[in-house]
Design an enzyme around this catalytic site. Structure first.
Site, short mmCIF file in Angstrom:
data_model
loop_
_atom_site.label_atom_id
_atom_site.label_comp_id
_atom_site.label_asym_id
_atom_site.label_seq_id
_atom_site.Cartn_x
_atom_site.Cartn_y
_atom_site.Cartn_z
N ASP A 96 41.89 36.49 46.87
CA ASP A 96 42.06 37.10 48.19
C ASP A 96 42.86 36.12 49.07
OD1 ASP A 96 41.74 37.92 50.82
OD2 ASP A 96 39.70 38.66 50.50
N GLY A 118 55.13 42.01 41.76
CA GLY A 118 55.82 40.77 41.39
C GLY A 118 57.32 40.76 41.60
N GLY A 119 57.85 41.79 42.24
CA GLY A 119 59.30 41.88 42.44
C GLY A 119 59.86 40.65 43.15
N LYS A 120 59.14 40.21 44.18
CA LYS A 120 59.69 39.10 44.97
C LYS A 120 59.40 37.75 44.29
CE LYS A 120 59.30 41.93 49.06
NZ LYS A 120 58.40 43.00 48.57
N ASP A 179 47.22 37.91 43.88
CA ASP A 179 47.00 39.25 44.42
C ASP A 179 45.52 39.59 44.31
OD1 ASP A 179 49.12 41.67 45.16
OD2 ASP A 179 47.14 42.42 44.56
N CYS A 197 50.74 37.76 48.24
CA CYS A 197 50.38 39.17 47.97
C CYS A 197 51.46 39.67 47.01
CB CYS A 197 50.38 39.97 49.25
SG CYS A 197 49.20 39.36 50.46
N CYS A 254 56.54 46.19 54.67
CA CYS A 254 57.42 47.35 54.55
C CYS A 254 56.95 48.39 55.58
CB CYS A 254 57.45 47.91 53.13
SG CYS A 254 55.85 48.31 52.45
N ASP A 278 53.79 38.70 51.85
CA ASP A 278 54.28 40.09 51.85
C ASP A 278 53.03 40.95 52.06
OD1 ASP A 278 55.83 42.30 51.57
OD2 ASP A 278 56.05 42.15 49.40
C1 LIG Z 1 53.41 45.08 49.77
S1 LIG Z 1 52.48 44.85 48.34
C2 LIG Z 1 53.28 43.45 47.64
C3 LIG Z 1 54.57 43.71 46.92
C4 LIG Z 1 55.06 42.50 46.16
N1 LIG Z 1 55.19 41.34 47.01
C5 LIG Z 1 56.38 42.74 45.46
O1 LIG Z 1 57.42 42.44 45.99
O2 LIG Z 1 56.36 43.25 44.33
C6 LIG Z 1 51.02 44.18 49.00
C7 LIG Z 1 50.08 43.60 47.96
O3 LIG Z 1 49.02 42.97 48.66
C8 LIG Z 1 47.88 43.04 47.86
N2 LIG Z 1 46.74 42.70 48.72
C9 LIG Z 1 46.06 43.49 49.59
N3 LIG Z 1 45.10 42.79 50.21
C10 LIG Z 1 45.17 41.52 49.73
C11 LIG Z 1 44.45 40.33 49.97
N4 LIG Z 1 43.44 40.30 50.86
N5 LIG Z 1 44.78 39.23 49.28
C12 LIG Z 1 45.79 39.25 48.36
N6 LIG Z 1 46.50 40.36 48.08
C13 LIG Z 1 46.21 41.47 48.77
C14 LIG Z 1 47.90 44.44 47.30
O4 LIG Z 1 47.13 44.53 46.12
C15 LIG Z 1 49.42 44.62 47.05
O5 LIG Z 1 49.71 44.32 45.72
#
Ligand SMILES: C[S@@+](CC[C@H](N)C(=O)[O-])C[C@H]1O[C@@H](n2cnc3c(N)ncnc32)[C@H](O)[C@@H]1O
Length: 434
Positions: A304, A258-260, A278, A254, A376, A323
């Site tokens: 997904d 892209g920070g992580k 994502d 997820c 988070c 994440d």
């Molecule tokens: C907490 S954010 C991630 C932050 C990211 N890891 C970072 O450090 O920059 C959660 C992410 O999960 C994505 N997301 C939500 N449901 C999802 C799914 N079923 N499959 C993949 N990504 C999903 C959202 O679009 C969002 O970008």
């Protein structure tokens, strides 16, 4: 451009129409001077941090609520009361500019009403504040459902301190790119530019620096060349706990923005392949921008995470970062709108989505591989309880202790907002049996 009127419009979009602040604010602030932009942000963030309290004051001073097309004037009044209570703007200027906001919103006729309510507030504020302080939702400025959940998870006293922290402004944390500098040499560059900073208290948070005062990113030495990025200290622990090794096939499931993903690549340049997935195509643009600015490479996939068979036919992964999408209740300091946009019923849905993502990703992990679960969130349902249930249903999963365990948790590491001034975050590290 009347900044108070713009603030009222942004707040109307967020509170009445469910837009996020990060969607609504950039559109309306784009033609402002830097000074007005800053004021608009202070007003919007401030009103959202204190919304039920301001609402209560406004309702107490009006015979009937403003509805429909006039609703924006309700928010204009909140902006006015906010300035009177929480800013150093002199009362006459706060009232005068807010009243002018009514004219800017093309309702000259409502100027008198806005003026009257604000002047009545000035006269009656002491009694109103005393009344507001008697109700938890008005005292802590959180919705009732969240007050209840936090009190049941942490007890009344701890929940109160968490909510007070949520109402503070978060500091600006930097992640120093290990491919260019170690944290101390970059700190010296900041000092040369009179930008004060400090290291994280946690020695494993090796690339993190907390600025004494937030600054424009373009003031940061080498920002455009990728020497440094903005990322909260708690989020930076992900790459350390994931601990990707040379030759690893790594999945960030997820990933956006892209920070992580990029932190893991900065920390371990010998990763064989990084796959960043994502479900949100638009947010993936940010992943690509981050990779480009930092001159890093990853395989970016729109997919997904709960159905990896659709987008991944390759070999299983050595390390997976999950994440997960979550309530974001750990980052309310940075996103004060979250508490008004989320509903209690969302939590159950999120827990079920997290569960299906975790189960699906586990299948894509090699024997002996590591999966790091992160949110988070500060709600146990999404964190310790989620991981406990996972361990109970997966005999091949073992919990790997993180270097620091917190007494408040039984499974992973729960960081609360303002632990070492960082965001609220949760980590649990799982290993698949060999
Ligand atoms: C907490 S954010 C991630 C932050 C990211 N890891 C970072 O450090 O920059 C959660 C992410 O999960 C994505 N997301 C939500 N449901 C999802 C799914 N079923 N499959 C993949 N990504 C999903 C959202 O679009 C969002 O970008």
């Amino acid at each position: 451009m009347n900044v108070r009127a713009l603030a009222a419009q942004v707040l109307n979009l967020v509170v009445e129409q469910g837009q996020s602040l990060s969607q609504a604010l950039p559109v309306l602030q784009k033609d402002l001077t830097p000074k007005d932009k800053a004021l608009l942000q202070v007003l919007c963030y401030g009103v959202l941090r204190t919304l039920p309290r301001l609402d209560f004051f406004c309702r107490s001073l009006m015979q009937k609520p403003l509805k429909g097309k006039q609703r924006v004037f309700h928010f204009l009044i909140l902006v006015g009361i906010y300035q009177l209570l929480y800013t150093r703007i002199p009362s006459h200027a706060a009232v005068g500019e807010t009243v002018n906001g009514a004219k800017a919103l093309n309702k000259q006729a409502l100027k008198g009403m806005v003026n009257g309510v604000l002047r009545n507030f000035l006269r009656e504020q002491e009694a109103l504040i005393e009344k507001a302080d008697q109700q938890d939702t008005l005292l802590y400025c959180h919705p009732g459902w969240l007050v209840k959940r936090l009190q049941s998870a942490y007890g009344k006293e701890k929940a109160a301190s968490i909510m007070l922290e949520n109402n503070q402004q978060a500091p600006m944390w930097l992640r120093v790119n290990a491919l260019h500098h170690d944290v101390k040499s970059y700190q010296a560059l900041l000092t040369e530019k009179d930008l004060g900073s400090r290291l994280a208290l946690d020695s494993e948070n090796k690339n993190a620096l907390c600025l004494d005062k937030a600054t424009d990113v373009y003031q940061l030495p080498g920002f455009e060349d990728g020497w440094v990025s903005v990322q909260d200290g708690a989020a930076q622990l992900a790459a350390h706990y994931l601990d990707a090794q040379p030759g690893d096939l790594v999945l960030d499931a997820c990933a956006a923005p892209g920070g992580k993903t990029v932190h893991s690549l900065e920390r371990q340049p010998k990763i064989a392949q990084m796959v960043a997935v994502d479900a949100d195509d638009k947010r993936l643009v940010r992943v690509r921008e981050n990779l480009e600015r930092l001159n890093l490479t990853a395989t970016v996939i729109h997919g997904d995470a709960s159905t990896p068979d659709v987008w991944w036919k390759g070999e299983k992964f050595d390390r997976i970062l999950c994440d997960a999408p979550c309530s974001a209740t750990g980052v309310i300091r940075r996103h004060p709108d979250i508490r008004w946009l989320r509903r209690d019923s969302d939590i159950k849905e999120l827990v079920s989505l997290q569960k299906s993502i975790l189960n699906a990703l586990w299948d894509k992990l090699k024997a002996g591989g590591i999966l790091l679960y992160a949110t988070c969130s500060i709600l146990p349902d999404e964190n310790d309880l989620q991981i406990k249930a996972f361990l109970e249903t997966h005999a091949d999963a073992k919990l790997v202790p993180l270097s620091k365990q917190y007494a408040s948790t039984t499974v992973g590491r729960q960081l609360l907002p303002n632990d070492d001034t960082m965001d609220g975050f949760y980590y649990a590290k799982l290993q698949k049996a060999d």
